[in-house]
Design an enzyme around this catalytic site. Sequence first.
Site, PDB file in Angstrom:
ATOM      1  N   ARG A  78      23.372  72.334  -4.762  1.00 54.56           N
ATOM      2  CA  ARG A  78      23.750  71.000  -4.303  1.00 54.56           C
ATOM      3  C   ARG A  78      25.069  71.042  -3.515  1.00 54.56           C
ATOM      4  NH1 ARG A  78      21.882  65.612  -5.040  1.00 54.56           N
ATOM      5  NH2 ARG A  78      20.170  66.076  -6.450  1.00 54.56           N
ATOM      6  N   GLU A  90      25.390  58.664  -9.406  1.00 54.07           N
ATOM      7  CA  GLU A  90      26.370  59.663  -8.979  1.00 54.07           C
ATOM      8  C   GLU A  90      27.085  59.375  -7.659  1.00 54.07           C
ATOM      9  OE1 GLU A  90      23.182  62.628  -9.639  1.00 54.07           O
ATOM     10  OE2 GLU A  90      24.829  63.914 -10.233  1.00 54.07           O
TER      11      GLU A  90
HETATM   12  N1  MTE Z   1      27.410  55.996 -16.525  1.00 57.43           N
HETATM   13  C1  MTE Z   1      27.790  55.909 -17.812  1.00 57.43           C
HETATM   14  N2  MTE Z   1      28.259  54.745 -18.277  1.00 57.43           N
HETATM   15  N3  MTE Z   1      27.725  56.982 -18.647  1.00 57.43           N
HETATM   16  C2  MTE Z   1      27.271  58.204 -18.213  1.00 57.43           C
HETATM   17  O1  MTE Z   1      27.215  59.161 -18.980  1.00 57.43           O
HETATM   18  N4  MTE Z   1      26.391  59.506 -16.304  1.00 57.43           N
HETATM   19  C3  MTE Z   1      26.343  59.625 -14.841  1.00 57.43           C
HETATM   20  C4  MTE Z   1      25.827  58.333 -14.225  1.00 57.43           C
HETATM   21  N5  MTE Z   1      26.532  57.202 -14.743  1.00 57.43           N
HETATM   22  C5  MTE Z   1      26.862  58.316 -16.840  1.00 57.43           C
HETATM   23  C6  MTE Z   1      26.940  57.156 -16.029  1.00 57.43           C
HETATM   24  C7  MTE Z   1      25.504  60.716 -14.387  1.00 57.43           C
HETATM   25  S1  MTE Z   1      26.135  62.265 -14.339  1.00 57.43           S
HETATM   26  C8  MTE Z   1      24.233  60.513 -13.966  1.00 57.43           C
HETATM   27  S2  MTE Z   1      23.274  61.777 -13.366  1.00 57.43           S
HETATM   28  C9  MTE Z   1      23.597  59.200 -14.035  1.00 57.43           C
HETATM   29  O2  MTE Z   1      24.459  58.203 -14.559  1.00 57.43           O
HETATM   30  C10 MTE Z   1      22.369  59.319 -14.925  1.00 57.43           C
HETATM   31  O3  MTE Z   1      21.712  58.118 -15.068  1.00 57.43           O
HETATM   32  P1  MTE Z   1      20.722  57.528 -13.954  1.00 57.43           P
HETATM   33  O4  MTE Z   1      19.837  58.641 -13.545  1.00 57.43           O
HETATM   34  O5  MTE Z   1      20.031  56.453 -14.673  1.00 57.43           O
HETATM   35  O6  MTE Z   1      21.579  57.060 -12.844  1.00 57.43           O
HETATM   36  N1  LUZ Z   2      20.379  68.275 -12.397  1.00 55.38           N
HETATM   37  C1  LUZ Z   2      19.435  69.122 -11.994  1.00 55.38           C
HETATM   38  C2  LUZ Z   2      21.028  67.495 -11.530  1.00 55.38           C
HETATM   39  O1  LUZ Z   2      18.882  69.835 -12.824  1.00 55.38           O
HETATM   40  N2  LUZ Z   2      19.100  69.164 -10.690  1.00 55.38           N
HETATM   41  C3  LUZ Z   2      19.695  68.410  -9.753  1.00 55.38           C
HETATM   42  O2  LUZ Z   2      19.361  68.479  -8.578  1.00 55.38           O
HETATM   43  C4  LUZ Z   2      20.715  67.534 -10.182  1.00 55.38           C
HETATM   44  N3  LUZ Z   2      21.365  66.777  -9.315  1.00 55.38           N
HETATM   45  C5  LUZ Z   2      22.343  65.979  -9.739  1.00 55.38           C
HETATM   46  C6  LUZ Z   2      22.649  65.946 -11.077  1.00 55.38           C
HETATM   47  N4  LUZ Z   2      21.992  66.689 -11.967  1.00 55.38           N
HETATM   48 MO1  MOS Z   3      24.256  63.832 -13.991  1.00 59.35          MO
HETATM   49  S1  MOS Z   3      25.506  65.384 -13.451  1.00 59.35           S
HETATM   50  O1  MOS Z   3      22.930  64.441 -13.130  1.00 59.35           O
HETATM   51  O2  MOS Z   3      23.906  64.234 -15.586  1.00 59.35           O
END
Ligand code: MTE
Ligand code: LUZ
Ligand code: MOS
Length: 751
Positions: A304, A707
């Site tokens: 990524r 993200e």
């Molecule tokens: N928001 C909160 N409140 N707590 C979390 O742990 N994780 C982040 C983001 N927002 C997180 C968060 C991360 S790393 C990701 S990948 C996404 O939420 C995961 O949830 P989603 O796929 O539903 O967006």
């Molecule tokens: N996790 C993963 C990830 O396994 N593959 C991905 O491409 C990715 N991208 C963002 C966050 N977590």
């Molecule tokens: Mo988020 S880094 O994809 O848990």
Amino acid sequence: MTHVDSHLHVRGESQYVDDVPPPPGLLHAAVFGSPKAHGIIARLATGAARAAPGVVAVLTADDIPGVNRFGPIIEDEQLLVEREVCFIGHPIAIVVARSAHQARQARDLLEVEIDALPVVVDPRAAFARGDLIHPPRTMAIGDVASVWRECAVVAAGRCEIGGQEHLYLETQRCRAIPKEDGAMQVFSSTQGPAAVQHVTAAVLGRPMHKVEVDVKRLGGGFGGKEDQATHWAAMAALAAAHLDAPVELVLNRLDDIRMTGKRHPYSADFKIGLTAERKILAYEATFYQNSGAFADLSPPVLARTLFHATNAYFIPNVRVTAAPCRTNLQPHTAFRGFGGPQGMFVIEAAIDQAAGAMGIEAAAIQRANLLRDGDVFHYGQTVEGSRAERTWDDLAATFAVDRLRQRVAAFNRGNFAVKKGCALMPVCFGISFTKSHLNQGNALVHVYADGSVSVTTGGIEMGQGISSNVAAVVARTFGIEPRRVRVESTNTTRVANMSPSAASATTDLNGNAAIIAVDTILAGMHEVAARELEAADPAAVTIVDEQVYVAGRAAGLGWLDLVGLTYRARRRLSAHGFYVTPGIHYDEERERGRPFAYHVYGTAVFEVTVDCLRGTYTVDQVKIVHDLGRTINPSVDRGQVEGGLAQGMGWMTMEDLQWDADGRCLSHALSTYKAPDVYFMPDDMAVKFLEPEDNPYGPLGAKAVGEPPLMYGIGAFFAIRNAMKAFRPGADLRLDAPMTPERVLLDLHPG
Ligand code: MTE
Ligand code: LUZ
Ligand code: MOS
């Protein structure tokens, strides 16, 4: 609609793993980790610990009945070390006692002798030794080598980028409870229940159907529990199986910071070339990823970094290479953005350098190179539906960015020691797991006889609002009120083989699966309604606000009536939905494909004030224009944008992870590791959502949000840097993050 958990959170009633009343006879485990970063275990003395008060067992690798080998990409890790320790905190033994305090006290009585081996903490040193997790990867387009001489300006430089501690409020934890017939029930704070199930089953030497993993919610994950909750769950289950008693394992904050992986620190070299008209012609970068001791998720994180190496810009000639360098630190892991932020930081640094060489503002280069439809990314995907220019121009107009620039310039002319800085940060982030097979979602929907609805998906609630999103999606698709819908815990007996909740794709994948399940139930309900109402065409039946309509006319039949009729007609009121993201593929050999279903766009502007004699700074304002597609829940999404922004600003400014040459983490407590708080965030903050527009890949037209906003935080770094440049024009300031007040001070006043 509010976040479905908000009333529970506010009253302190939401239950996390260890808020559930303990089962009788619950035992507590503590993990003994290596005191040395690298070496061979010569002797392990467990006698004193075994004899300590309350201790019921001390377990080592010898006590593992199944396989002591795991890893999400490469199976290179042992649950408990057999011979070679590779980082400080590397788990060697588990102490189980009647109380958590006794377990920790006894742990201190364990003694290990380690024959030391050389310790490597610097990724470039690991690279020089050839110690890589896998060979370097390169993505390229055009012909970089031949265009440098066509460039009017060429700039080069080097960046050091810090890591980041996840600092979830709920540290890693798990409770494992033995059940009849060799089954194990596991309550884990994990983003990846299927991985916990798989590894636990392997460690116990049992089939996966003997391991049930259940997750109600997490007190934050941020990627830190995408893969690294597995270790602690498998250890708790190992102890529970060994003792045939329930066991809880909770890492305290110190253990958690010491033993778990973080965002990857990177070191990078870059070279950028532009025409006199500010068009970027060529970009070259080499990334040295500090992967830590084992592969963990480093390979896809590294991918990524390469995918996002050009951020929101079109560059016709690109060659970017990245190497995953093995060091004697914790195995670093997923963290919001997943390698993307590091890639984006370096291109922004390159643009900053080029702007300096040309004597113009970075914004002039940024704006001139934003992605347009039909441009091609350096991995072969064609840009469709770009909102890069739209969000930039909307921001510039809505928040009068030109006037802000003039105000900042005027302020700087009138002040000597205090300077202001302004910076813009466009973001383009790809949505989909880049390992295409992971892009699948599951949902199980039941409609009960009283009209209430129960939903299980493969998605994990970690605060980001998946439960609220799923409840809204299910309610709207059925045409009923959200209060009728309950989102259940995520459980491997109800949904199998789920991908981790990650890559911002959880609502996309599981929300779409829930819609498929609801549509399956609705198809039968519509037929039942059509027969009851003597309507010819079931497709003419709709349910709106819990009332049945035929061809748009109210039929005098309500949701509850229809549920009863459907049941008596012996039609299904339960269904499983399965969704896969269409149209994505990637060939890692050729580094070509269409890895992302779509991209998320947005632009932020920052204003900061720096005290150039003290190094201290404040962020005065942040304004954002962000693209949500058609949001399911604006308040949940606003929370994600603001939270991501804060976390990104913390990473770029104050969160300063330090390890010494012996591999010891020096910033292992909240006294030595500073994270942003409400006072750090600017009072003047606004997030504007772009005009809604349906995204065909998202449930109800939504775009992922988790993200992408983190990377706005990179703008804080460059705003501070621009203020520093106003104080010392022409100074050779380093491009290293985080930009702590100490670094500001030392860079402005070297020597
Ligand atoms: N928001 C909160 N409140 N707590 C979390 O742990 N994780 C982040 C983001 N927002 C997180 C968060 C991360 S790393 C990701 S990948 C996404 O939420 C995961 O949830 P989603 O796929 O539903 O967006
Ligand atoms: N996790 C993963 C990830 O396994 N593959 C991905 O491409 C990715 N991208 C963002 C966050 N977590
Ligand atoms: Mo988020 S880094 O994809 O848990």
